[in-house]
Design an enzyme around this catalytic site. Structure first.
Site, PDB file in Angstrom:
ATOM      1  N   LYS A  85      18.922  29.840  31.936  1.00 19.36           N
ATOM      2  CA  LYS A  85      17.997  31.262  31.664  1.00 19.36           C
ATOM      3  C   LYS A  85      18.593  32.872  32.552  1.00 19.36           C
ATOM      4  O   LYS A  85      18.010  33.424  32.326  1.00 19.36           O
ATOM      5  CB  LYS A  85      16.879  31.096  31.460  1.00 19.36           C
ATOM      6  CG  LYS A  85      15.827  31.029  32.488  1.00 19.36           C
ATOM      7  CD  LYS A  85      14.512  31.322  31.864  1.00 19.36           C
ATOM      8  CE  LYS A  85      13.614  31.261  33.834  1.00 19.36           C
ATOM      9  NZ  LYS A  85      12.195  30.969  33.342  1.00 19.36           N
ATOM     10  N   SER A 125      16.160  33.921  21.722  1.00 18.98           N
ATOM     11  CA  SER A 125      15.850  35.145  23.048  1.00 18.98           C
ATOM     12  C   SER A 125      16.106  36.489  22.369  1.00 18.98           C
ATOM     13  O   SER A 125      16.522  36.555  21.440  1.00 18.98           O
ATOM     14  CB  SER A 125      16.458  35.092  24.203  1.00 18.98           C
ATOM     15  OG  SER A 125      15.956  35.926  25.219  1.00 18.98           O
ATOM     16  N   TYR A 149      24.736  33.932  29.080  1.00 15.31           N
ATOM     17  CA  TYR A 149      23.436  33.497  28.438  1.00 15.31           C
ATOM     18  C   TYR A 149      23.650  34.197  26.971  1.00 15.31           C
ATOM     19  O   TYR A 149      22.706  33.358  26.138  1.00 15.31           O
ATOM     20  CB  TYR A 149      22.466  34.660  29.598  1.00 15.31           C
ATOM     21  CG  TYR A 149      21.104  33.442  29.277  1.00 15.31           C
ATOM     22  CD1 TYR A 149      20.520  33.141  28.937  1.00 15.31           C
ATOM     23  CD2 TYR A 149      20.459  34.737  28.524  1.00 15.31           C
ATOM     24  CE1 TYR A 149      19.175  31.798  28.399  1.00 15.31           C
ATOM     25  CE2 TYR A 149      18.548  35.249  28.462  1.00 15.31           C
ATOM     26  CZ  TYR A 149      18.402  33.169  27.944  1.00 15.31           C
ATOM     27  OH  TYR A 149      17.017  33.373  27.574  1.00 15.31           O
ATOM     28  N   LYS A 153      22.585  32.123  23.491  1.00 18.09           N
ATOM     29  CA  LYS A 153      21.926  31.839  22.659  1.00 18.09           C
ATOM     30  C   LYS A 153      22.302  32.088  20.949  1.00 18.09           C
ATOM     31  O   LYS A 153      21.947  30.921  20.037  1.00 18.09           O
ATOM     32  CB  LYS A 153      20.579  32.742  22.541  1.00 18.09           C
ATOM     33  CG  LYS A 153      19.892  32.339  24.108  1.00 18.09           C
ATOM     34  CD  LYS A 153      19.089  31.244  23.665  1.00 18.09           C
ATOM     35  CE  LYS A 153      18.318  30.745  25.401  1.00 18.09           C
ATOM     36  NZ  LYS A 153      17.915  29.331  24.994  1.00 18.09           N
ATOM     37  N   TYR A 177      12.090  34.939  21.328  1.00 19.35           N
ATOM     38  CA  TYR A 177      11.164  35.471  22.191  1.00 19.35           C
ATOM     39  C   TYR A 177      11.554  36.755  22.710  1.00 19.35           C
ATOM     40  O   TYR A 177      12.403  37.466  23.599  1.00 19.35           O
ATOM     41  CB  TYR A 177      10.782  34.586  23.381  1.00 19.35           C
ATOM     42  CG  TYR A 177      10.798  32.584  23.606  1.00 19.35           C
ATOM     43  CD1 TYR A 177       9.896  32.221  21.990  1.00 19.35           C
ATOM     44  CD2 TYR A 177      11.362  31.697  24.133  1.00 19.35           C
ATOM     45  CE1 TYR A 177      10.170  31.111  22.033  1.00 19.35           C
ATOM     46  CE2 TYR A 177      10.999  31.035  24.221  1.00 19.35           C
ATOM     47  CZ  TYR A 177      10.556  30.195  22.492  1.00 19.35           C
ATOM     48  OH  TYR A 177      10.596  28.338  22.906  1.00 19.35           O
ATOM     49  N   ASN A 199      12.963  38.739  37.180  1.00 21.53           N
ATOM     50  CA  ASN A 199      11.751  40.041  36.423  1.00 21.53           C
ATOM     51  C   ASN A 199      11.477  40.335  36.623  1.00 21.53           C
ATOM     52  O   ASN A 199       9.782  39.685  38.467  1.00 21.53           O
ATOM     53  CB  ASN A 199      11.761  37.936  35.081  1.00 21.53           C
ATOM     54  CG  ASN A 199      13.120  37.809  34.290  1.00 21.53           C
ATOM     55  OD1 ASN A 199      13.201  36.562  34.609  1.00 21.53           O
ATOM     56  ND2 ASN A 199      13.658  38.478  33.738  1.00 21.53           N
ATOM     57  N   GLY A 294      23.259  46.983  32.447  1.00 21.09           N
ATOM     58  CA  GLY A 294      22.934  46.549  31.139  1.00 21.09           C
ATOM     59  C   GLY A 294      21.425  46.056  30.658  1.00 21.09           C
ATOM     60  O   GLY A 294      21.483  45.811  29.667  1.00 21.09           O
TER      61      GLY A 294
END
Ligand code: NAD
Ligand code: UD1
Length: 338
Positions: A85, A125, A149, A153, A177, A199, A294
C-alpha cells in the site's frame, strides 16, 4: 457459525477486523505472508477476543499452498486485505505492486472459484478517485488512478466486476476506505508502519512519542479554511464494523456492490495536529514545507450509500481517533517490537 478467511489479517485494518469478526461470533482463518506485519498482532487479537483464530503464513502468489488450504477447510466468504500500500514504493517498484496485488488477487479468485466460494469483500481505496473533481465524493464519481498503487486497486475492481459479469454467483463488496487511523481502544493493537511513516497520523504520533523530531506540513496555500489539505479520517474500529455489515449484505446475494467508507467530514492537517495535541497533552513541533506532489487539496466521502444500504455509519470522532492512536503509540513506542 460462519467461517471467514481473512487475507492480510495481521496488518493494521485486518487485525481490527479479525477482532470484530471474532467478537461477532465468526470462525476466522487468517493468511498473511507477514511482509508488512507480525504474528504478534494476531496473538493480541486472540487475547482480546478470548478466542482462537487459525493462522497460515501463506503468500497469495503461492497458488498451491492457497489451494491446499481451501481443500482442507470450508469458507463461507473471504475478506481480502492482503496487498502492498505504499504509494512511493509503488512508483519505484511498479512490477512488485502489480504482481503482489493484482496477481495475488487473481490467484485468490481462481482458488475461491475452484472451491465454490463466491463471496468476497475487497479493500479498495479512495485512491481510485485520483484527484477528485469535487468533495464530498460519491461512488459514481469519475475514477482514475494517479500512481501504480492506485492502478492496482482500479484494475482489481474492474477484474472483480468482469468476474461477476461472467458468473453472477459472485457476490462482491468493493469497500473504498478514506483515511484509516486510530487504534483499538485497548491500545493493544494499532498501526505499526515499517520505517518512517508516509501518512499523517502515524507520523504525528511518532513525533509525539519522541521517535521523530518534527512534522513537515505539506503546503499551507491550498484553498481550504487554514490553507492545509483536508482529508476524511476514519477510525479503524468503525472501518472494521463496515466489513461486518458488508458480509451481512453479501449474504443477501446483491451481486457486486461498491461503498465509500468515510465519516463524510474533512479535517485539515492543522486540525489533526491540534486534536492530537489535546488528546496526548504533548506539543507537536511542525514546520510548513512545500506541497507533496500528487496531493489533492480536499478529499472527503459521501458515505450516504453505505448508511442507506448497509446500515453503517462512522461513530467515532477525530478526538477519539487521536486519543486511541496515542494510547496505542504511548503503550507501544516501538510498535509490536515494544
Ligand atoms: P497492512 O500493510 O498493515 O496490511 C496488509 C497485510 O497484507 C500485511 O499484514 C501484509 O503482510 C499482508 N500481505 C501483503 N501482501 C501479501 C501477500 N502477497 N500474501 C499474503 N499477505 C500479504 O495494510 P492495511 O493498512 O491494513 O491495509 C489493508 C488493505 O487496505 C490493503 O489492501 C490496503 O491497500 C487497503 N487500504 C489501506 C488504507 C490505509 O491507509 N491503511 C487505505 C485504503 C485502502
Ligand atoms: C495517502 C496516499 C493515498 C492513500 C492514502 C491512505 C499519497 C500521495 N497518497 O493519501 O494514495 O490512499 O494515503 O493510505 O501518498 N501530510 C503532511 N505531512 C506528512 C504527511 C501528510 O502534511 O508528513 C498531509 C498530506 O499532505 C495530506 C494529509 O496530511 O494533506 C494526509 O496525508 P496522508 O495521511 O498521507 O493521506 P493522503 O494524502 O490522503
Amino acid at each position: 457459525m460462519k467461517s471467514i478467511l481473512v487475507t492480510g489479517g495481521c496488518g493494521f485494518i485486518g487485525s481490527h477486523t479479525v477482532l470484530a469478526l471474532l467478537q461477532a461470533g465468526f470462525n476466522v482463518c487468517v493468511i498473511d505472508n507477514l511482509y508488512n506485519s507480525s504474528y504478534e498482532s494476531l496473538k493480541r487479537v486472540q487475547k482480546l477476543a478470548g478466542k482462537k483464530t487459525d493462522f497460515h503464513q501463506i503468500d497469495l502468489r503461492d497458488k498451491e499452498k492457497l489451494k491446499s488450504l481451501f481443500d482442507q477447510s470450508r469458507f463461507d466468504a473471504v475478506v481480502h486485505f492482503a496487498g502492498l500500500k505504499a504509494v512511493g514504493e509503488s512508483m519505484e517498484k511498479p512490477l512488485l505492486y502489480y504482481s503482489n496485488n493484482v496477481y495475488g488477487t487473481i490467484n485468490l479468485c481462481e482458488v475461491m472459484k475452484g472451491a465454490g466460494v463466491f463471496d468476497i469483500v475487497f479493500s479498495s481505496s479512495a485512491t481510485v478517485y485520483g484527484n477528485p473533481e469535487r468533495s464530498p465524493i460519491s461512488e459514481d464519481q469519475r475514477l482514475g488512478a494517479v500512481n501504480p498503487y492506485g492502478q492496482t486497486k482500479l484494475i482489481i475492481e474492474e477484474m472483480l466486476r468482469d468476474l461477476h459479469r461472467s458468473d453472477p454467483q459472485w457476490n462482491t463488496a468493493l469497500l473504498r476506505y478514506f483515511n484509516p487511523v486510530g487504534a483499538h481502544k485497548s491500545g493493544e493493537i494499532g498501526e505499526d508502519p515499517n520505517g518512517i511513516p508516509n501518512n499523517l497520523m502515524p507520523f504525528v504520533s511518532q513525533v509525539a512519542v519522541g521517535k521523530l523530531d518534527e512534522l513537515k506540513v505539506f503546503g499551507n496555500d491550498y484553498p481550504t479554511r487554514d490553507g492545509t489539505g483536508i482529508r476524511d479520517y476514519i477510525h479503524v474500529s468503525d472501518l472494521a464494523n463496515g466489513h461486518l455489515k458488508a458480509l451481512k449484505k453479501l449474504a443477501e446475494n446483491p451481486g457486486i456492490v461498491t461503498y465509500n467508507l468515510g465519516t463524510g467530514k474533512g479535517a485539515t492537517v492543522l486540525e489533526v495536529i491540534h486534536a492530537f495535541e489535546q488528546a496526548s497533552n504533548v506539543k507537536i513541533p511542525y514546520k510548513i514545507a512545500p506541497r507533496r506532489p500528487g496531493d489533492a487539496a480536499v478529499t472527503y466521502a459521501d458515505s450516504a450509500k453505505a448508511e442507506k444500504e448497509l446500515g453503517w455509519k462512522a461513530e467515532r470522532d477525530l478526538e477519539t481517533m487521536c486519543r486511541d492512536a496515542w494510547n496505542w503509540q504511548s503503550k507501544n513506542p516501538q510498535g509490536y517490537d515494544s
